[in-house]
Design an enzyme around this catalytic site. Sequence first.
Site, short mmCIF file in Angstrom:
data_model
loop_
_atom_site.label_atom_id
_atom_site.label_comp_id
_atom_site.label_asym_id
_atom_site.label_seq_id
_atom_site.Cartn_x
_atom_site.Cartn_y
_atom_site.Cartn_z
N GLY A 34 0.92 -1.17 -0.06
CA GLY A 34 0.03 0.14 0.03
C GLY A 34 0.97 1.10 0.00
O GLY A 34 0.67 2.16 -0.69
N HIS A 35 1.81 1.26 0.81
CA HIS A 35 2.69 2.46 0.89
C HIS A 35 3.44 2.61 -0.24
O HIS A 35 3.88 3.48 -1.00
CB HIS A 35 3.82 2.19 1.86
CG HIS A 35 3.18 2.13 3.45
ND1 HIS A 35 3.58 0.94 4.11
CD2 HIS A 35 2.67 3.12 4.13
CE1 HIS A 35 2.76 1.08 5.34
NE2 HIS A 35 2.34 2.45 5.57
N GLN A 59 -1.41 9.98 18.02
CA GLN A 59 -2.62 9.50 17.27
C GLN A 59 -2.98 8.10 17.90
O GLN A 59 -3.99 7.54 17.17
CB GLN A 59 -2.66 9.43 15.70
CG GLN A 59 -1.40 8.44 15.03
CD GLN A 59 -1.44 8.57 13.69
OE1 GLN A 59 -0.84 9.72 13.08
NE2 GLN A 59 -1.85 7.85 12.98
N GLN A 146 -6.77 5.05 0.12
CA GLN A 146 -8.39 5.14 0.59
C GLN A 146 -8.48 4.20 1.70
O GLN A 146 -9.61 4.05 2.06
CB GLN A 146 -9.02 4.81 -0.74
CG GLN A 146 -10.37 4.37 -0.84
CD GLN A 146 -11.21 5.71 -0.43
OE1 GLN A 146 -10.67 6.83 -0.72
NE2 GLN A 146 -12.53 5.69 0.00
N LYS A 147 -7.68 3.28 1.86
CA LYS A 147 -7.87 2.31 2.80
C LYS A 147 -8.23 3.15 4.32
O LYS A 147 -9.08 2.78 4.86
CB LYS A 147 -6.25 1.70 3.10
CG LYS A 147 -6.43 0.83 4.55
CD LYS A 147 -6.78 -0.35 4.80
CE LYS A 147 -6.31 -1.04 5.93
NZ LYS A 147 -5.97 -0.18 7.11
N GLN A 151 -9.73 9.28 7.27
CA GLN A 151 -8.30 10.03 7.29
C GLN A 151 -8.14 10.88 6.11
O GLN A 151 -7.91 12.12 6.37
CB GLN A 151 -7.11 9.16 7.55
CG GLN A 151 -5.61 9.80 7.43
CD GLN A 151 -4.68 8.88 7.71
OE1 GLN A 151 -4.41 8.57 8.84
NE2 GLN A 151 -4.05 8.43 6.63
N VAL A 174 -4.49 -1.31 -1.49
CA VAL A 174 -4.02 -2.41 -1.88
C VAL A 174 -4.36 -3.38 -1.14
O VAL A 174 -4.17 -3.56 -0.06
CB VAL A 174 -2.35 -2.12 -2.06
CG1 VAL A 174 -1.82 -3.31 -2.78
CG2 VAL A 174 -2.07 -0.84 -3.06
N SER A 183 -1.97 -3.81 5.69
CA SER A 183 -1.80 -3.12 6.91
C SER A 183 -0.47 -3.40 7.54
O SER A 183 -0.28 -4.67 7.65
CB SER A 183 -3.15 -3.49 7.65
OG SER A 183 -2.82 -2.74 8.82
N SER A 184 0.31 -2.59 8.23
CA SER A 184 1.45 -2.73 9.18
C SER A 184 0.80 -3.71 9.99
O SER A 184 1.70 -4.51 10.80
CB SER A 184 1.98 -1.50 9.32
OG SER A 184 2.32 -0.70 8.43
P1 AMP Z 1 0.20 4.19 7.76
O1 AMP Z 1 2.03 3.91 7.70
O2 AMP Z 1 -0.52 3.14 8.13
O3 AMP Z 1 0.01 5.44 8.38
O4 AMP Z 1 -0.13 4.44 6.42
C1 AMP Z 1 0.55 5.60 5.15
C2 AMP Z 1 -0.42 5.69 4.22
O5 AMP Z 1 -0.43 4.71 3.50
C3 AMP Z 1 -1.89 6.25 4.53
O6 AMP Z 1 -2.15 7.07 3.58
C4 AMP Z 1 -2.50 5.07 4.33
O7 AMP Z 1 -3.98 5.34 4.09
C5 AMP Z 1 -1.73 4.32 3.22
N1 AMP Z 1 -2.40 2.88 3.21
C6 AMP Z 1 -2.21 2.12 4.38
N2 AMP Z 1 -2.51 0.75 3.95
C7 AMP Z 1 -2.79 0.96 2.54
C8 AMP Z 1 -3.25 -0.13 1.47
N3 AMP Z 1 -3.56 -1.37 1.98
N4 AMP Z 1 -3.60 0.47 0.23
C9 AMP Z 1 -3.28 1.74 0.01
N5 AMP Z 1 -2.95 2.48 0.80
C10 AMP Z 1 -2.73 2.22 2.06
#
Ligand code: AMP
Length: 259
Positions: A34-35, A59, A146-147, A151, A174, A183-184
């Site tokens: 996703g990232h 957060q 969009q996940k 936000q 993704v 997701s992390s």
């Molecule tokens: P995070 O590191 O979880 O804060 O995510 C950083 C960015 O990556 C944020 O804009 C999230 O929405 C995006 N993100 C996280 N998971 C996905 C995913 N599966 N698909 C697309 N974008 C993602």
Amino acid sequence: MKVCRTIVETRAALSERRDEPVGLVPTMGALHGGHLSLLRAARAESRVVVMSLFVNPAQFGDRRDLASYPREEARDLELAEAEDVDLVFAPSAEEMYPPGFQTWVEVTELGSILEGEFRPGHFRGVATVVLKLFEIVRPDRAYFGQKDAQQVEVIRTLIRDLALDVELRVLPTVRDGDGLALSSRNSLLTPEQRALALALPRALATRDRDAALALLRSTDGLEVDYVERADFDPPVLAGAVRLGSTRLIDNVVLEGEPR
Ligand code: AMP
């Protein structure tokens, strides 16, 4: 690729390239596909790509959640380098929240529903850190997934309400081959929980709140926080579930495309 730990360093590094378009991808690290899709979009559209890597304590309501959040900085830096990122801003918590820090941004209504109801203060932390990142990096475009549909809506409102001079770019969610949104936090799931977690995308795929809730409630080992239709841009069916101490969110777009 330059790695900057301080605001001063970051500003100095970017000042040399101020006449070139800058794209910013904010992340909390533990990078996944996703990232990478956000980094690739930024790379395709901007001469200068900045990724921030900061697990933002503001957060997280729950201290255990913050402590257990996956941290893999060395791997993240390798992945960022492979995506041709120009600069990684990876500050300490003290750099972003120095002693005496007391200035907060709050998107009041939108920040208090859905995720905001279950995670009070979450979007205040998000909006504050994103505004601060925008001010440090001064990007032309900022990339979000969009996940995290709510936000995106919070940041769109922040940009509009405070007349921030940045273009919001939103990329589709993704997913793994079986449908689970990357997701992390997925790395925190046991194999059994990982299998149960599939109920979330399957439930949301019904695109019907009641049917989704019924499906999730019939899944043992999974607790439902909410499933709701949200009138965002675009409208989504969004849900959050808990598997043990791991909380997952997901959504499906009901009409139109993420933008
Ligand atoms: P995070 O590191 O979880 O804060 O995510 C950083 C960015 O990556 C944020 O804009 C999230 O929405 C995006 N993100 C996280 N998971 C996905 C995913 N599966 N698909 C697309 N974008 C993602």
